[in-house]
Design a protein around this motif. Structure first.
Motif, PDB file in Angstrom:
ATOM      1  N   ILE A  27     -31.900  -5.845 -13.457  1.00 15.13           N
ATOM      2  CA  ILE A  27     -32.938  -5.586 -12.440  1.00 15.13           C
ATOM      3  C   ILE A  27     -32.474  -4.548 -11.419  1.00 15.13           C
ATOM      4  CG2 ILE A  27     -34.029  -7.847 -12.729  1.00 15.13           C
ATOM      5  CD1 ILE A  27     -32.618  -8.787 -10.184  1.00 15.13           C
ATOM      6  N   VAL A  28     -31.156  -4.537 -11.109  1.00 13.64           N
ATOM      7  CA  VAL A  28     -30.659  -3.545 -10.140  1.00 13.64           C
ATOM      8  C   VAL A  28     -30.594  -2.161 -10.781  1.00 13.64           C
ATOM      9  CG1 VAL A  28     -28.696  -2.845  -8.714  1.00 13.64           C
ATOM     10  CG2 VAL A  28     -29.425  -5.242  -8.754  1.00 13.64           C
ATOM     11  N   GLU A  31     -34.014  -0.751 -10.567  1.00  9.73           N
ATOM     12  CA  GLU A  31     -34.364  -0.323  -9.211  1.00  9.73           C
ATOM     13  C   GLU A  31     -33.680   0.989  -8.842  1.00  9.73           C
ATOM     14  OE1 GLU A  31     -36.220  -2.376  -6.091  1.00  9.73           O
ATOM     15  OE2 GLU A  31     -37.119  -1.656  -7.939  1.00  9.73           O
ATOM     16  N   LEU A  32     -32.389   1.091  -9.162  1.00  6.69           N
ATOM     17  CA  LEU A  32     -31.658   2.318  -8.825  1.00  6.69           C
ATOM     18  C   LEU A  32     -32.173   3.511  -9.622  1.00  6.69           C
ATOM     19  CD1 LEU A  32     -27.983   0.990  -8.538  1.00  6.69           C
ATOM     20  CD2 LEU A  32     -29.510   1.629  -6.674  1.00  6.69           C
ATOM     21  N   SER A  33     -32.577   3.267 -10.857  1.00 11.61           N
ATOM     22  CA  SER A  33     -33.060   4.352 -11.712  1.00 11.61           C
ATOM     23  C   SER A  33     -34.360   4.958 -11.194  1.00 11.61           C
ATOM     24  CB  SER A  33     -33.274   3.851 -13.148  1.00 11.61           C
ATOM     25  OG  SER A  33     -32.035   3.460 -13.715  1.00 11.61           O
ATOM     26  N   SER A  34     -35.058   4.217 -10.337  1.00 11.77           N
ATOM     27  CA  SER A  34     -36.294   4.743  -9.758  1.00 11.77           C
ATOM     28  C   SER A  34     -36.024   5.669  -8.568  1.00 11.77           C
ATOM     29  CB  SER A  34     -37.203   3.590  -9.314  1.00 11.77           C
ATOM     30  OG  SER A  34     -36.613   2.887  -8.221  1.00 11.77           O
ATOM     31  N   LYS A  51     -38.624  -4.548  -5.194  1.00 10.43           N
ATOM     32  CA  LYS A  51     -39.042  -5.704  -5.974  1.00 10.43           C
ATOM     33  C   LYS A  51     -38.548  -7.014  -5.357  1.00 10.43           C
ATOM     34  CE  LYS A  51     -39.526  -3.357 -10.413  1.00 10.43           C
ATOM     35  NZ  LYS A  51     -39.072  -3.284 -11.822  1.00 10.43           N
ATOM     36  N   ASP A  52     -39.420  -8.008  -5.347  1.00 13.43           N
ATOM     37  CA  ASP A  52     -39.091  -9.310  -4.760  1.00 13.43           C
ATOM     38  C   ASP A  52     -37.918  -9.980  -5.467  1.00 13.43           C
ATOM     39  OD1 ASP A  52     -41.016  -9.110  -2.835  1.00 13.43           O
ATOM     40  OD2 ASP A  52     -42.539 -10.220  -3.972  1.00 13.43           O
TER      41      ASP A  52
END
Length: 411
Positions: A27-28, A31-34, A51-52
């Motif tokens: 999940i991290v 997020e970082l890839s975005s 993201k929650d």
């Protein structure tokens, strides 16, 4: 891919999170890839992500590079190495050993990664790539052991010696290195252990049997090493207390028991290096007092000197940013040293305060890191007398605090 294109991503998972490490990593990574790029060596709180699920399960993320001068890195042109860990909140335990009829406090014992050392590595500021060299040393030590390199062909003792003047953060750097190693080597070991030996206690009322106590203490360390899933870091602060020059002892200037202590220590170091999961971290303020046989056993001897002007700027910069975060100083732009250098230290409305801070850094050359980190506190305590202060006023207060400190040093 160049080694400088690797982003090391350390994810601190919330204590109450029950997700697997693989799930947290996934999940991290997403997020970082975005993101287009990340700021290096600055913790990102989990709550800052979109993201929650990240907010609920991640305490913080910190990204770093092997190049200490880089401040930002592009995500899509880099390779991510991810480490997921949870902090231990237990305080240090006191390890005791028996001496005749008495029990003595022989060492402090932490389970790593510990909340006590969280963020310590990032807040220790040194010249060039000292920290990276130390981390590579630990990683290479473990890699050579893991691949069963023959120690009769290539020799290494798993011993680091940090030396230099007092107040330069040698002990803190050892603790931070142990913490960082326990995170980076989390795929090899299920936990880290840090044992800080109380060497001074061996030379108090138990002096006459100090050699035996050294052997007893290392027997306790060896019992921890029997678990191959534990990375054990042994910290001996002011190593000259245990490894004093034996030549001075034979000349009659030191008690003969000191020879037994040095011999016992050297013997234990030779025995303990057979374990693949141990690192010995030592510090000294006076290397000339250390026995040459110990110095010979140190694989890496790293001098830790007083901070330079640029290092002082980084220390002060981090202190002022923290006081801005906590509301003691009004929030304003403060440039990092790389930005000032890139634009030739040109003064404008954006750089004015930063250049004043650079002048203060020049004024502070010759002070130890320990003293430098006290200056903002003294500035507030003695010269601001307000709950929230503008940056220019606080910089003037810091100038006065530096002048006062210099006067006290001369006195």
């Amino acid at each position: 891919m160049d080694m400088h294109d690797i982003i090391h991503v350390e994810i601190c998972q919330n204590d109450e999170s029950m997700l697997s490490r693989n799930d947290i990593e996934e999940i991290v990574r997403a997020e970082l890839s975005s993101l287009d790029e990340v700021t290096l060596n600055v913790p990102i709180p989990g709550e800052k992500f979109s993201k929650d699920i990240v907010k609920d399960h991640v305490q913080s993320v910190i990204c770093s590079s092997t190049n200490p001068e880089r401040m930002h890195m592009k995500i899509h042109s880099s390779n991510m190495k991810v480490y997921v860990y949870q902090l231990t909140e237990e305080c240090a335990a006191t390890e005791t050993i028996q001496s005749e009829s008495d029990e003595m406090a022989a060492a402090s014992h932490w389970i790593l990664p510990s909340v006590e050392f969280h963020g310590l590595w990032e807040n220790l500021i040194y010249e060039s790539d000292i920290k990276e060299h130390l981390l590579h040393f630990v990683e290479t030590t473990m890699l050579f052991s893991d691949r069963k390199v023959d120690p009769n062909i290539i020799s290494w003792n798993k011993v680091i010696l940090l030396h230099g003047p007092p107040g330069t953060g040698k002990t803190s750097l050892c603790k931070a290195l142990a913490q960082k190693a326990s995170i980076r080597l989390g795929n090899y070991y299920t936990r880290g252990e840090l044992i800080e030996i109380n060497s001074h206690s061996l030379f108090s009322k138990w002096f006459s049997e100090s050699g035996k106590l050294v052997m007893k203490l290392f027997d306790e360390v060896k019992s921890l090493l029997e678990d191959p899933k534990a990375l054990v870091c042994v910290l001996i602060d002011e190593i000259e207390s245990l490894a004093h020059v034996r030549k001075s002892c034979t000349n009659g200037t030191e008690p003969s028991d000191a020879i037994r202590v040095v011999n016992a220590l050297l013997t234990q170091l030779d025995q303990i290096k057979k374990y693949s999961n141990v690192i010995i971290l030592t510090t000294s303020n006076v290397t000339e007092a250390i026995d040459l046989a110990f110095i010979d056993r140190a694989d890496l001897k790293q001098f830790i000197g007083l901070p330079s002007e640029q290092a002082i700027y980084k220390i002060y910069h981090s202190c002022i940013k923290e006081l801005m975060r906590t509301g003691f100083i009004e929030s304003e732009v403060l440039c990092d040293i790389a930005y000032l250098k890139k634009f030739g230290y040109e003064e404008n409305s954006e750089t004015r305060h930063s250049l004043k801070l650079l002048e203060l850094s020049k004024q502070s050359v010759g002070m130890s890191g320990r003293v430098l980190r006290k200056i903002p506190f003294l500035a507030h305590a003695l010269y601001t007398h307000s709950t929230k202060c503008p940056v220019p006023r606080f910089l003037r207060a810091m100038h006065l605090a530096v002048e006062k400190q210099k006067e006290e040093d001369i006195a």
